[in-house]
Design a protein around this motif. Structure first.
Motif, PDB file in Angstrom:
ATOM      1  N   SER A  95      48.643  38.851  45.471  1.00 53.70           N
ATOM      2  CA  SER A  95      48.097  38.999  46.811  1.00 53.70           C
ATOM      3  C   SER A  95      48.857  38.085  47.752  1.00 53.70           C
ATOM      4  N   ASN A 103      42.066  39.168  51.906  1.00 56.39           N
ATOM      5  CA  ASN A 103      43.304  39.401  51.164  1.00 56.39           C
ATOM      6  C   ASN A 103      43.028  40.336  50.005  1.00 56.39           C
ATOM      7  N   THR A 104      43.748  41.439  49.970  1.00 58.63           N
ATOM      8  CA  THR A 104      43.568  42.389  48.884  1.00 58.63           C
ATOM      9  C   THR A 104      44.415  41.969  47.695  1.00 58.63           C
ATOM     10  N   ILE A 105      43.852  42.042  46.520  1.00 58.74           N
ATOM     11  CA  ILE A 105      44.570  41.729  45.292  1.00 58.74           C
ATOM     12  C   ILE A 105      44.975  43.035  44.634  1.00 58.74           C
TER      13      ILE A 105
ATOM     14  N   TYR B  36      36.022  47.158  42.355  1.00 57.28           N
ATOM     15  CA  TYR B  36      37.274  47.724  41.888  1.00 57.28           C
ATOM     16  C   TYR B  36      36.966  48.892  40.966  1.00 57.28           C
ATOM     17  N   ARG B  49      35.274  46.513  49.904  1.00 59.22           N
ATOM     18  CA  ARG B  49      34.923  45.097  50.017  1.00 59.22           C
ATOM     19  C   ARG B  49      33.793  44.954  51.020  1.00 59.22           C
TER      20      ARG B  49
END
Lengths: 116, 108
Positions: A95, A103-105, B36, B49
């Motif tokens: 990320s 923040n996208t992982i 996810y 999210r």
């Protein structure tokens, strides 16, 4: 690159041998993570690199496990003297890092390790 | 210590039925929660999210701080929703802690 790249995708090794798993994160991502996904288990955190800071190794299950990140980019996870319980899918993720919300992982496809 | 709990390992519903995948968390700070998804033979990918308050593929999830929950819901399940779903919590250090996962099976 277009995404997180891991190699090998599959590895069969004999008990007692050492293995190295490679992760190439997305270009520009400062944070890199290793997770382990065992059959029937969830995702287990192993280690986390953030920029030039000391890595968070709190998830490594034993001293047979180690990881390096060279030049702030590619990372290698090394498992010494492999045991059958090490058999799992090893996932790498990256990320932008920095601890900022949102923040996208992004995950790689994983390296499937089988110890026989 | 932070922890994410998904009480159901397997959830099986019929197509068109409502679905709710449960997630509870424990964290002393202000949490950032995610769902996810991992479809068969694909990589793990972000579904949604909580800070975005968005609906993705018909799924929504509301953060309930009082109940420390972040359940994933969809009013009408589709067969293509069959997958492994993981709830995750992001701490201030940007490290994700995952729940054990729930396998959703949508039967025709």
């Amino acid at each position: 690159g277009a995404g997180v790249s891991q190699s090998p995708s599959n590895k069969v090794t004999e008990k007692g041998k050492d293995v190295e798993l490679r992760c190439d994160p997305i270009s520009g991502h400062t944070a890199l993570y290793w997770y382990r996904q065992s059959l029937g288990q969830g995702l287990e955190f192993l280690i986390y690199f953030q920029g030039n800071s000391a890595p968070d190794k709190s998830g490594l299950p034993s001293d047979r496990f180690s990881a390096e990140r060279t030049g702030g980019s590619v990372s290698t996870l090394t498992i010494q003297r492999t045991q059958q319980e090490d058999s799992a899918v090893y996932l790498c993720a990256s990320s932008r890092g920095g601890g900022r919300p949102g923040n996208t992982i992004y995950f790689g496809e994983g390296s499937w390790l089988t110890v026989v | 210590a932070q922890r994410v709990t998904q009480p159901e390992k397997l959830l099986s519903v019929f197509k068109g039925a409502p679905v709710e995948l449960k997630c509870n968390y424990s964290y002393s700070g202000s949490p950032e929660l995610f769902w996810y998804v991992q479809y068969s033979r694909q990589r793990l990918q972000l579904l949604l999210r909580h800070i975005s308050r968005e609906s993705i593929k018909g799924f929504t999830a509301d953060l309930n701080k009082g109940e420390t929950s972040f359940h994933l819901k969809k009013p009408f399940a589709q067969e293509e929703d069959s997958a492994m779903y993981y709830c995750a919590l992001n701490n201030a250090g940007n490290m994700l802690t995952f729940g054990g996962g729930t396998r959703l099976m949508v039967k025709p």
